[in-house]
Design a protein around this motif. Structure first.
Motif, PDB file in Angstrom:
ATOM      1  N   PHE A 270       0.823  -1.205   0.000  1.00 43.79           N
ATOM      2  CA  PHE A 270       0.000   0.000   0.000  1.00 43.79           C
ATOM      3  C   PHE A 270       0.863   1.263   0.000  1.00 43.79           C
ATOM      4  CE2 PHE A 270      -3.262  -2.989   0.749  1.00 43.79           C
ATOM      5  CZ  PHE A 270      -4.458  -2.373   0.458  1.00 43.79           C
ATOM      6  N   MET A 271       2.064   1.207   0.578  1.00 42.92           N
ATOM      7  CA  MET A 271       2.991   2.334   0.476  1.00 42.92           C
ATOM      8  C   MET A 271       3.372   2.578  -0.983  1.00 42.92           C
ATOM      9  SD  MET A 271       5.700   1.858   3.585  1.00 42.92           S
ATOM     10  CE  MET A 271       5.233   1.974   5.308  1.00 42.92           C
ATOM     11  N   ILE A 272       3.665   1.500  -1.699  1.00 46.87           N
ATOM     12  CA  ILE A 272       4.089   1.615  -3.099  1.00 46.87           C
ATOM     13  C   ILE A 272       2.964   2.185  -3.953  1.00 46.87           C
ATOM     14  CG2 ILE A 272       4.816   0.309  -5.131  1.00 46.87           C
ATOM     15  CD1 ILE A 272       6.088  -1.703  -3.122  1.00 46.87           C
ATOM     16  N   VAL A 273       1.780   1.597  -3.821  1.00 47.59           N
ATOM     17  CA  VAL A 273       0.636   2.048  -4.629  1.00 47.59           C
ATOM     18  C   VAL A 273       0.323   3.516  -4.338  1.00 47.59           C
ATOM     19  CG1 VAL A 273      -1.835   1.731  -5.034  1.00 47.59           C
ATOM     20  CG2 VAL A 273      -0.329  -0.262  -4.832  1.00 47.59           C
ATOM     21  N   SER A 274       0.351   3.895  -3.072  1.00 44.73           N
ATOM     22  CA  SER A 274       0.069   5.287  -2.703  1.00 44.73           C
ATOM     23  C   SER A 274       1.109   6.230  -3.283  1.00 44.73           C
ATOM     24  CB  SER A 274       0.020   5.422  -1.178  1.00 44.73           C
ATOM     25  OG  SER A 274      -0.986   4.618  -0.623  1.00 44.73           O
ATOM     26  N   SER A 275       2.386   5.840  -3.215  1.00 46.47           N
ATOM     27  CA  SER A 275       3.453   6.689  -3.742  1.00 46.47           C
ATOM     28  C   SER A 275       3.335   6.863  -5.244  1.00 46.47           C
ATOM     29  CB  SER A 275       4.823   6.092  -3.388  1.00 46.47           C
ATOM     30  OG  SER A 275       5.028   6.071  -1.995  1.00 46.47           O
ATOM     31  N   LEU A 276       2.963   5.807  -5.946  1.00 50.72           N
ATOM     32  CA  LEU A 276       2.890   5.865  -7.402  1.00 50.72           C
ATOM     33  C   LEU A 276       1.687   6.645  -7.910  1.00 50.72           C
ATOM     34  CD1 LEU A 276       3.909   2.211  -8.385  1.00 50.72           C
ATOM     35  CD2 LEU A 276       5.264   4.297  -8.678  1.00 50.72           C
ATOM     36  N   PHE A 277       0.552   6.538  -7.226  1.00 52.46           N
ATOM     37  CA  PHE A 277      -0.693   7.030  -7.810  1.00 52.46           C
ATOM     38  C   PHE A 277      -1.403   8.131  -7.023  1.00 52.46           C
ATOM     39  CE2 PHE A 277      -0.290   2.541  -9.166  1.00 52.46           C
ATOM     40  CZ  PHE A 277      -0.147   2.756 -10.540  1.00 52.46           C
ATOM     41  N   PHE A 278      -1.133   8.274  -5.724  1.00 52.15           N
ATOM     42  CA  PHE A 278      -1.978   9.147  -4.925  1.00 52.15           C
ATOM     43  C   PHE A 278      -1.278  10.349  -4.301  1.00 52.15           C
ATOM     44  CE2 PHE A 278      -4.132   4.887  -4.281  1.00 52.15           C
ATOM     45  CZ  PHE A 278      -5.075   5.109  -5.276  1.00 52.15           C
ATOM     46  N   VAL A 279       0.011  10.228  -3.974  1.00 56.28           N
ATOM     47  CA  VAL A 279       0.678  11.294  -3.229  1.00 56.28           C
ATOM     48  C   VAL A 279       0.632  12.615  -3.972  1.00 56.28           C
ATOM     49  CG1 VAL A 279       2.877  12.101  -2.308  1.00 56.28           C
ATOM     50  CG2 VAL A 279       2.166   9.733  -1.934  1.00 56.28           C
ATOM     51  N   THR A 280       1.020  12.608  -5.253  1.00 54.93           N
ATOM     52  CA  THR A 280       1.043  13.846  -6.033  1.00 54.93           C
ATOM     53  C   THR A 280      -0.349  14.440  -6.178  1.00 54.93           C
ATOM     54  OG1 THR A 280       2.960  13.027  -7.262  1.00 54.93           O
ATOM     55  CG2 THR A 280       1.763  14.892  -8.203  1.00 54.93           C
ATOM     56  N   LEU A 281      -1.341  13.593  -6.462  1.00 57.17           N
ATOM     57  CA  LEU A 281      -2.709  14.077  -6.660  1.00 57.17           C
ATOM     58  C   LEU A 281      -3.283  14.684  -5.382  1.00 57.17           C
ATOM     59  CD1 LEU A 281      -4.208  11.156  -8.808  1.00 57.17           C
ATOM     60  CD2 LEU A 281      -3.545  13.438  -9.585  1.00 57.17           C
ATOM     61  N   ILE A 282      -3.117  13.998  -4.271  1.00 52.10           N
ATOM     62  CA  ILE A 282      -3.675  14.490  -3.005  1.00 52.10           C
ATOM     63  C   ILE A 282      -2.955  15.757  -2.559  1.00 52.10           C
ATOM     64  CG2 ILE A 282      -3.997  13.944  -0.561  1.00 52.10           C
ATOM     65  CD1 ILE A 282      -4.368  11.039  -1.373  1.00 52.10           C
ATOM     66  N   SER A 283      -1.635  15.804  -2.757  1.00 48.62           N
ATOM     67  CA  SER A 283      -0.876  16.997  -2.389  1.00 48.62           C
ATOM     68  C   SER A 283      -1.335  18.219  -3.171  1.00 48.62           C
ATOM     69  CB  SER A 283       0.617  16.753  -2.614  1.00 48.62           C
ATOM     70  OG  SER A 283       1.358  17.917  -2.353  1.00 48.62           O
ATOM     71  N   LYS A 284      -1.570  18.050  -4.469  1.00 47.49           N
ATOM     72  CA  LYS A 284      -2.034  19.169  -5.295  1.00 47.49           C
ATOM     73  C   LYS A 284      -3.466  19.563  -4.944  1.00 47.49           C
ATOM     74  CE  LYS A 284       0.974  18.380  -9.281  1.00 47.49           C
ATOM     75  NZ  LYS A 284       1.040  18.053 -10.732  1.00 47.49           N
ATOM     76  N   ARG A 285      -4.269  18.590  -4.548  1.00 54.06           N
ATOM     77  CA  ARG A 285      -5.675  18.869  -4.247  1.00 54.06           C
ATOM     78  C   ARG A 285      -5.834  19.606  -2.922  1.00 54.06           C
ATOM     79  NH1 ARG A 285      -9.822  20.343  -3.005  1.00 54.06           N
ATOM     80  NH2 ARG A 285     -11.918  19.469  -3.324  1.00 54.06           N
ATOM     81  N   PHE A 286      -5.118  19.179  -1.891  1.00 59.53           N
ATOM     82  CA  PHE A 286      -5.315  19.737  -0.554  1.00 59.53           C
ATOM     83  C   PHE A 286      -4.155  20.589  -0.063  1.00 59.53           C
ATOM     84  CE2 PHE A 286      -7.893  15.833  -0.651  1.00 59.53           C
ATOM     85  CZ  PHE A 286      -9.127  16.344  -0.301  1.00 59.53           C
TER      86      PHE A 286
END
Length: 412
Positions: A270-286
Motif C-alpha cells: 500500500f505504500m508503493i501504490v500510494s506513492s505511485l498514484f496518490f501522493v502527487t494528486l492528493i498533495s495538489k488537491r489539498f
C-alpha cells in the motif's frame, strides 16, 4: 532520454539498496526474544530485551553519523564517488555481521551493525541525486517514485529475509552483502554524477570543511531548525511503530520471521501504490501542509487501533497505515527543499536522514524499556507523539506559508 535513464537506474539502485537493508528486519526480534539461548542473546547475562534494544539502536546511530557526513561530502566531492565507497564498506559490514552471528560474538555484532549503519547513511545521497534532476521532472512526483522504490525494497527485503531465515540468520546477512555489492557495480558502471565537485579530489576533507558542509550545519538557520524539530517528533512516533511492532507481534501473536515479513509486505504494498498514484494528486488537491497533517493524525489513530486487532483485520490496519506513511514521506522532502539552495540538496537530505536515525536510536532504547510494561506500550507512545507532531506542524506552517506567499508575490 538520458535523464529518464538516470532516474530509472537511480530508482533501481534505491530499490536494491533498501532491499539489502531490509533483509535482516524480520529476524532481529526473534533472534533475541524467541530463539534458543546462545552467547549472542545472553551476553553478560543482560536481558534479551535490552540486548535487542541496543542492537536496534546502534544501526540508526551509525546512520545518524553517516548521513550527516556523507550527504555533505557528496555536495563537494560528487555524489557518485561518495555513494560508491559507502556501498563498498556497507557490503563489507554485512559480511562482518554474518561472521559475528556465526561466532556468537555480541560486541562484534554491535560493531558491525554500527559500521553498516554509517555506510547506509548514503540513502541521503540517493535522494539528493533525485532532487538534482528535479529541474526535468515534477519534484513531488520524482520523490514519490524514489519513495516507491524504497518501499518496494522494504517489501521484498523482509519477505526474502523471512524466507532466508529458515536456513540461518547468517545467510540473511550474507545475501544482504551480495545485494549491496551488486548495487555498487550498477553505480560504478551505469550511474553518472549529478553535481559538480566543489573541491579538487586531492584536497583533504578537513574537520573545518566537515563542520561547514555537514548536514548539522543547516540547523544554524532558524526556519530549518524549527521544521526539523517537528520532523524529529514525527520520526520518534513513526520509529516507535517501525522498531517495535515486530516485538509486539512476537510477544502477543507468537509470530515467526516469515509471519512478520508477510505483514510488513502488506503494509509496503500500500505504500508503493500510494506513492505511485496518490501522493502527487492528493498533495495538489489539498496542499502540502494539510495533507501531511491528515497523514499524521490518521497514523496516530492507526497506532492506537492496531494493538486491539486480531486475525485478518490486523493485516488490513497495517495496510492502511502504509498509505498514511507514504503520504507524509512523499511530501515532506519536497516541502523542506522549496526555497532552499539546490547546491545543498545532499546536506538537506542528510539532515532528513540524520533526524530519522537520531529518533530511531533514542526510541529503540526508550522503547525497549517500555517493553517491560507492555509489548504494545511503544505503539501507544508513538501514537501520542504523532498527535503532538500534527499540532507542531500546524503551529509552524502558518508563518512559513505566509513568508513563502509574500516571497512569491515579490518575485512576480
Amino acid at each position: 532520454m538520458n535523464k529518464y535513464m538516470q532516474v530509472t537506474l537511480l530508482l533501481f539502485v534505491s530499490f536494491l539498496s533498501c532491499a539489502g537493508i531490509a533483509l535482516p528486519y524480520p529476524i532481529l526480534a526473534p533472534m533475541f526474544l524467541s530463539e534458543s539461548s546462545s552467547a549472542l542473546n545472553l551476553f553478560l547475562g543482560i536481558s534479551p530485551e535490552l540486548l535487542l534494544g541496543l542492537a536496534l539502536a546502534v544501526y540508526p546511530l551509525g546512520m545518524l553519523i553517516g548521513s550527516s557526513i556523507l550527504g555533505g561530502m557528496s555536495d563537494h566531492y560528487g555524489r557518485k564517488k561518495v555513494l560508491s565507497y559507502s556501498l563498498l564498506f556497507a557490503s563489507l559490514g554485512y559480511m562482518l555481521t554474518a561472521y559475528a552471528i556465526w561466532s556468537e560474538h555480541y560486541p562484534l555484532f554491535i560493531f558491525a551493525r554500527l559500521v553498516t549503519g554509517f555506510c547506509e547513511g548514503n540513502i541521503a545521497i540517493a535522494r539528493a541525486m533525485a532532487l538534482d534532476l528535479a529541474n526535468y521532472f515534477d519534484k513531488t512526483r520524482l520523490m514519490s517514485l524514489v519513495n516507491a522504490s524504497v518501499f518496494s525494497g522494504w517489501l521484498l527485503g523482509p519477505l526474502a529475509g523471512g524466507w532466508l531465515a529458515t536456513y540461518s540468520n547468517m545467510t540473511v546477512f550474507s545475501v544482504a552483502a551480495m545485494v549491496v555489492g551488486f548495487c555498487l557495480l550498477v553505480v560504478v558502471i551505469c550511474i553518472k554524477d549529478t553535481t559538480q565537485q566543489r573541491f579538487k579530489p586531492s584536497t583533504p576533507f578537513t574537520w573545518g570543511k566537515l563542520k561547514k558542509s555537514g548536514s548539522l550545519s543547516l540547523l544554524k538557520t532558524k526556519s530549518i531548525r524549527r521544521i526539523f524539530i517537528v520532523q524529529f517528533i514525527v520520526t520518534l512516533g513513526i520509529n516507535a511503530f517501525y522498531e517495535f511492532y515486530p516485538a509486539w507481534l512476537v510477544s502477543e501473536k507468537q509470530f515467526l520471521p516469515i509471519d512478520i515479513a508477510l505483514i510488513t509486505v502488506s503494509m509496503n504494498i500500500f505504500m508503493i501504490v500510494s506513492s505511485l498514484f496518490f501522493v502527487t494528486l492528493i498533495s495538489k488537491r489539498f496542499g502540502q501542509v494539510k495533507t501531511m497533517m491528515l497523514a499524521l493524525i490518521s497514523l496516530s489513530i492507526m497506532l492506537f487501533i492496531i494493538p486491539l486487532t486480531n486475525g485478518n483485520e490486523m493485516y488490513v490496519f497495517f495496510a492502511v497505515t502504509g498509505i498514511f506513511i507514504a503520504l507524509y514521506n512523499g511530501i515532506f522532502p519536497v516541502y523542506i527543499t522549496e526555497g532552499e539552495e539546490e547546491s545543498r540538496n545532499g546536506a538537506m537530505m542528510g539532515l532528513l536522514t540524520s533526524t530519522f536515525c537520531l529518533s530511531s536510536m533514542l526510541i529503540s532504547i526508550f522503547g525497549s524499556l517500555l517493553l517491560f510494561i507492555d509489548s504494545a506500550a511503544p505503539l501507544y507512545v508513538g501514537a501520542l507523539l504523532l498527535l503532538l507532531a500534527s499540532v507542531a506542524l500546524f503551529v509552524h506552517s502558518y508563518p512559513v506559508s505566509k513568508r513563502r506567499t509574500n516571497k512569491s508575490v515579490a518575485t512576480h
